[in-house]
Write a protein that holds these residues in place. Structure first.
Motif, PDB file in Angstrom:
ATOM      1  N   GLU A 157       0.826  -1.214   0.000  1.00  0.00           N
ATOM      2  CA  GLU A 157       0.000   0.000   0.000  1.00  0.00           C
ATOM      3  C   GLU A 157       0.856   1.260   0.000  1.00  0.00           C
ATOM      4  O   GLU A 157       0.544   2.240  -0.687  1.00  0.00           O
ATOM      5  N   GLN A 158       1.932   1.250   0.760  1.00  0.00           N
ATOM      6  CA  GLN A 158       2.820   2.415   0.814  1.00  0.00           C
ATOM      7  C   GLN A 158       3.521   2.625  -0.525  1.00  0.00           C
ATOM      8  O   GLN A 158       3.681   3.763  -0.984  1.00  0.00           O
ATOM      9  N   LEU A 159       3.939   1.537  -1.168  1.00  0.00           N
ATOM     10  CA  LEU A 159       4.547   1.637  -2.488  1.00  0.00           C
ATOM     11  C   LEU A 159       3.568   2.238  -3.489  1.00  0.00           C
ATOM     12  O   LEU A 159       3.944   3.096  -4.306  1.00  0.00           O
ATOM     13  N   ARG A 160       2.334   1.803  -3.431  1.00  0.00           N
ATOM     14  CA  ARG A 160       1.331   2.306  -4.368  1.00  0.00           C
ATOM     15  C   ARG A 160       1.102   3.809  -4.175  1.00  0.00           C
ATOM     16  O   ARG A 160       1.028   4.572  -5.149  1.00  0.00           O
ATOM     17  N   ALA A 161       0.994   4.228  -2.918  1.00  0.00           N
ATOM     18  CA  ALA A 161       0.768   5.651  -2.639  1.00  0.00           C
ATOM     19  C   ALA A 161       1.980   6.491  -3.033  1.00  0.00           C
ATOM     20  O   ALA A 161       1.845   7.570  -3.632  1.00  0.00           O
ATOM     21  N   GLY A 162       3.178   6.012  -2.715  1.00  0.00           N
ATOM     22  CA  GLY A 162       4.390   6.746  -3.062  1.00  0.00           C
ATOM     23  C   GLY A 162       4.594   6.831  -4.559  1.00  0.00           C
ATOM     24  O   GLY A 162       5.004   7.874  -5.089  1.00  0.00           O
ATOM     25  N   HIS A 163       4.308   5.748  -5.252  1.00  0.00           N
ATOM     26  CA  HIS A 163       4.458   5.710  -6.708  1.00  0.00           C
ATOM     27  C   HIS A 163       3.525   6.722  -7.374  1.00  0.00           C
ATOM     28  O   HIS A 163       3.916   7.432  -8.310  1.00  0.00           O
ATOM     29  N   ALA A 164       2.279   6.807  -6.894  1.00  0.00           N
ATOM     30  CA  ALA A 164       1.307   7.740  -7.471  1.00  0.00           C
ATOM     31  C   ALA A 164       1.745   9.183  -7.274  1.00  0.00           C
ATOM     32  O   ALA A 164       1.662  10.012  -8.196  1.00  0.00           O
ATOM     33  N   LEU A 165       2.237   9.518  -6.084  1.00  0.00           N
ATOM     34  CA  LEU A 165       2.697  10.873  -5.808  1.00  0.00           C
ATOM     35  C   LEU A 165       3.926  11.215  -6.641  1.00  0.00           C
ATOM     36  O   LEU A 165       4.041  12.321  -7.179  1.00  0.00           O
ATOM     37  N   ALA A 166       4.859  10.272  -6.763  1.00  0.00           N
ATOM     38  CA  ALA A 166       6.048  10.512  -7.569  1.00  0.00           C
ATOM     39  C   ALA A 166       5.658  10.820  -9.012  1.00  0.00           C
ATOM     40  O   ALA A 166       6.192  11.761  -9.626  1.00  0.00           O
ATOM     41  N   LYS A 167       4.727  10.063  -9.538  1.00  0.00           N
ATOM     42  CA  LYS A 167       4.267  10.288 -10.918  1.00  0.00           C
ATOM     43  C   LYS A 167       3.677  11.680 -11.060  1.00  0.00           C
ATOM     44  O   LYS A 167       3.969  12.394 -12.029  1.00  0.00           O
ATOM     45  N   ASP A 168       2.862  12.098 -10.093  1.00  0.00           N
ATOM     46  CA  ASP A 168       2.259  13.434 -10.130  1.00  0.00           C
ATOM     47  C   ASP A 168       3.318  14.532 -10.075  1.00  0.00           C
ATOM     48  O   ASP A 168       3.149  15.605 -10.647  1.00  0.00           O
ATOM     49  N   LEU A 169       4.430  14.245  -9.376  1.00  0.00           N
ATOM     50  CA  LEU A 169       5.483  15.238  -9.186  1.00  0.00           C
ATOM     51  C   LEU A 169       6.553  15.183 -10.275  1.00  0.00           C
ATOM     52  O   LEU A 169       7.526  15.934 -10.236  1.00  0.00           O
ATOM     53  N   GLY A 170       6.389  14.267 -11.214  1.00  0.00           N
ATOM     54  CA  GLY A 170       7.265  14.241 -12.367  1.00  0.00           C
ATOM     55  C   GLY A 170       8.538  13.425 -12.241  1.00  0.00           C
ATOM     56  O   GLY A 170       9.507  13.666 -12.960  1.00  0.00           O
ATOM     57  N   PHE A 171       8.566  12.460 -11.316  1.00  0.00           N
ATOM     58  CA  PHE A 171       9.719  11.562 -11.247  1.00  0.00           C
ATOM     59  C   PHE A 171       9.235  10.148 -10.967  1.00  0.00           C
ATOM     60  O   PHE A 171       8.061   9.918 -10.720  1.00  0.00           O
ATOM     61  N   GLN A 172      10.156   9.172 -11.055  1.00  0.00           N
ATOM     62  CA  GLN A 172       9.797   7.773 -10.869  1.00  0.00           C
ATOM     63  C   GLN A 172      10.271   7.239  -9.526  1.00  0.00           C
ATOM     64  O   GLN A 172      11.374   7.562  -9.088  1.00  0.00           O
ATOM     65  N   LEU A 173       9.450   6.429  -8.913  1.00  0.00           N
ATOM     66  CA  LEU A 173       9.868   5.610  -7.774  1.00  0.00           C
ATOM     67  C   LEU A 173      10.225   4.250  -8.368  1.00  0.00           C
ATOM     68  O   LEU A 173       9.351   3.544  -8.876  1.00  0.00           O
ATOM     69  N   ILE A 174      11.518   3.887  -8.341  1.00  0.00           N
ATOM     70  CA  ILE A 174      11.927   2.719  -9.125  1.00  0.00           C
ATOM     71  C   ILE A 174      12.392   1.518  -8.319  1.00  0.00           C
ATOM     72  O   ILE A 174      12.621   0.453  -8.890  1.00  0.00           O
ATOM     73  N   SER A 175      12.535   1.667  -6.987  1.00  0.00           N
ATOM     74  CA  SER A 175      13.075   0.526  -6.248  1.00  0.00           C
ATOM     75  C   SER A 175      12.568   0.465  -4.816  1.00  0.00           C
ATOM     76  O   SER A 175      12.156   1.468  -4.226  1.00  0.00           O
ATOM     77  N   ASN A 176      12.633  -0.746  -4.283  1.00  0.00           N
ATOM     78  CA  ASN A 176      12.346  -1.012  -2.879  1.00  0.00           C
ATOM     79  C   ASN A 176      13.465  -1.909  -2.374  1.00  0.00           C
ATOM     80  O   ASN A 176      13.949  -2.777  -3.101  1.00  0.00           O
ATOM     81  N   GLN A 177      13.910  -1.684  -1.150  1.00  0.00           N
ATOM     82  CA  GLN A 177      14.985  -2.498  -0.590  1.00  0.00           C
ATOM     83  C   GLN A 177      14.472  -3.263   0.631  1.00  0.00           C
ATOM     84  O   GLN A 177      14.487  -2.767   1.756  1.00  0.00           O
ATOM     85  N   PRO A 178      14.017  -4.490   0.425  1.00  0.00           N
ATOM     86  CA  PRO A 178      13.521  -5.307   1.526  1.00  0.00           C
ATOM     87  C   PRO A 178      14.506  -6.402   1.911  1.00  0.00           C
ATOM     88  O   PRO A 178      15.411  -6.746   1.152  1.00  0.00           O
ATOM     89  N   GLN A 179      14.281  -6.970   3.067  1.00  0.00           N
ATOM     90  CA  GLN A 179      14.991  -8.207   3.421  1.00  0.00           C
ATOM     91  C   GLN A 179      14.369  -9.343   2.619  1.00  0.00           C
ATOM     92  O   GLN A 179      13.143  -9.447   2.507  1.00  0.00           O
ATOM     93  N   GLU A 197       3.597  -4.609 -10.975  1.00  0.00           N
ATOM     94  CA  GLU A 197       2.557  -3.781 -11.597  1.00  0.00           C
ATOM     95  C   GLU A 197       3.014  -2.335 -11.773  1.00  0.00           C
ATOM     96  O   GLU A 197       2.736  -1.697 -12.796  1.00  0.00           O
ATOM     97  N   LEU A 198       3.759  -1.827 -10.794  1.00  0.00           N
ATOM     98  CA  LEU A 198       4.145  -0.417 -10.786  1.00  0.00           C
ATOM     99  C   LEU A 198       5.480  -0.141 -11.471  1.00  0.00           C
ATOM    100  O   LEU A 198       5.842   1.020 -11.680  1.00  0.00           O
ATOM    101  N   GLY A 199       6.229  -1.175 -11.818  1.00  0.00           N
ATOM    102  CA  GLY A 199       7.546  -0.960 -12.411  1.00  0.00           C
ATOM    103  C   GLY A 199       8.610  -0.646 -11.383  1.00  0.00           C
ATOM    104  O   GLY A 199       9.492   0.182 -11.607  1.00  0.00           O
ATOM    105  N   ILE A 200       8.538  -1.323 -10.232  1.00  0.00           N
ATOM    106  CA  ILE A 200       9.489  -1.138  -9.135  1.00  0.00           C
ATOM    107  C   ILE A 200      10.274  -2.439  -8.947  1.00  0.00           C
ATOM    108  O   ILE A 200       9.689  -3.525  -8.905  1.00  0.00           O
ATOM    109  N   SER A 201      11.592  -2.335  -8.844  1.00  0.00           N
ATOM    110  CA  SER A 201      12.436  -3.506  -8.597  1.00  0.00           C
ATOM    111  C   SER A 201      12.774  -3.633  -7.120  1.00  0.00           C
ATOM    112  O   SER A 201      12.758  -2.649  -6.372  1.00  0.00           O
ATOM    113  N   GLN A 202      13.152  -4.860  -6.732  1.00  0.00           N
ATOM    114  CA  GLN A 202      13.661  -5.102  -5.384  1.00  0.00           C
ATOM    115  C   GLN A 202      15.190  -5.133  -5.411  1.00  0.00           C
ATOM    116  O   GLN A 202      15.786  -5.754  -6.302  1.00  0.00           O
ATOM    117  N   ILE A 203      15.803  -4.435  -4.462  1.00  0.00           N
ATOM    118  CA  ILE A 203      17.242  -4.547  -4.193  1.00  0.00           C
ATOM    119  C   ILE A 203      17.300  -5.193  -2.816  1.00  0.00           C
ATOM    120  O   ILE A 203      17.014  -4.538  -1.820  1.00  0.00           O
TER     121      ILE A 203
END
Length: 336
Positions: A157-179, A197-203
């Motif tokens: 849910e946090q990724l989805r919300a952050g991704h939407a805001l980034a798109k509105d602000l003109g940049f991409q959220l491209i990664s998440n770093q989980p265990q 779905e959002l085009g985000i990779s895991q590091i």
């Protein structure tokens, strides 16, 4: 070394990434840390991950010094913001505009660079409006101090919300770093499908489960001197959930599978996370240069489907899969 695109971008990183959490400025001396970085470079690693909170900013300084003199355009340098730094005052933590804009300048100075390739929100900040956080990141991208933006340990849910805001602000959220490891798979049910779905990779961090998947910890055996489990500076706390005989016994049973692939258990563990096509890179740490040289051999390995099934069968019910564990990663208050 092989390289993968990070998220829905044209930015490539080495699929084995060198990280200096719990090592630089803490577990190992600076000279050894530098030797490990040199070993990473010699073995084709171009991507380096750190955070301002590691050893209270010292890890960034050690990495910056170790990379000094390298061609900047040939490196991908990642750092993070959130955790308490400096004297740990009331604004020295979190994802407020103030903390983000001040933190990036400190990180750039310590890393001895004019920009970072990826700036990551180290955790989710429940006490700062997400709009404020994402606007601060957008400003840093426009200023050229940050090329790309990522996060760490965010829920679907946090990724989805952050991704939407980034798109509105003109940049991409491209990664998440989980265990993520063969023992810790909490991202698979919710985070990975949402990220695809959002085009985000895991590091992913801790692909060898803080060393447990190397097989060096034997059921009922003594802790190896100098190991993570024997470290009283934080390492032992992180690894203790795995230090049970039932876990250690299952790990030992993975040895025949590793041998079939002509891999060590550590190499098998790193290669295992890279079989997930949403994983762009596995972060490895090292307290000795030889560990770097060993782990990079996991790059480019393909594990046949039947062996992946055997790994699942061996590990069985000791694998942690509960997606709610991701929500537990971020503190609900940001008190320093």
């Amino acid at each position: 070394m092989e390289y993968r695109y990070l998220g829905n971008s044209g930015f490539k990183i080495s699929e084995i990434t060198y990280g200096n959490w719990l090592t630089h400025g803490s577990q190992v001396e600076n000279d050894t840390a530098t030797e490990c970085v040199r070993a990473a470079l010699d073995n084709g690693i171009t991507t380096f991950d750190t955070a301002d909170v590691y050893a209270n900013t010292v890890a960034e300084s050690v990495l910056g010094e170790a990379l000094k003199g390298e061609r900047r355009q040939s490196l991908e340098i990642f750092t993070k913001v959130f955790g308490p730094t400096g004297p740990k005052g009331h604004n020295d933590v979190g994802l407020s505009r103030k903390h983000i804009l001040e933190s990036i300048d400190g990180s750039l100075e310590r890393l001895q660079t004019g920009y970072v390739d990826l700036y990551q929100a180290h955790r989710f900040d429940y006490e700062t409006p997400l709009e404020e956080t994402m606007q601060a990141f957008a400003d840093l991208v426009r200023q050229g101090k940050v090329l790309y933006v990522g996060v760490s340990e965010w829920t679907a849910e946090q990724l989805r919300a952050g991704h939407a805001l980034a798109k509105d602000l003109g940049f991409q959220l491209i990664s998440n770093q989980p265990q993520y490891s063969a023992l810790w798979r909490v991202i698979e049910e919710e985070v990975v499908p949402t990220s695809k779905e959002l085009g985000i990779s895991q590091i992913v961090w801790s692909p060898i489960a803080q060393g447990v998947l190397t097989g060096k910890y034997k059921p009922g055996g003594e802790l190896p001197s100098g190991s993570r489990a024997a470290d009283d500076k934080g390492g032992a706390d992180m690894i203790k959930r795995y230090m049970r005989d039932e876990v250690l016994e299952r790990v030992q049973k993975l040895q025949p599978i590793a041998e079939e692939l002509d891999l060590s258990l550590a190499q098998l563990a790193v290669a295992w996370v890279l079989q997930n096509d949403n994983v762009a890179a596995a972060i490895i740490g090292a307290s000795r240069p030889e560990q770097v040289a060993e782990n990079v051999k996991a790059s480019g390995v393909t594990i046949p489907a039947e062996l992946l099934t055997r790994i699942d069968d061996v590990l069985g019910d000791i694998v942690e899969r509960d997606p709610a564990k991701t929500n537990d990663s971020s503190p609900k208050t940001r008190e320093a």
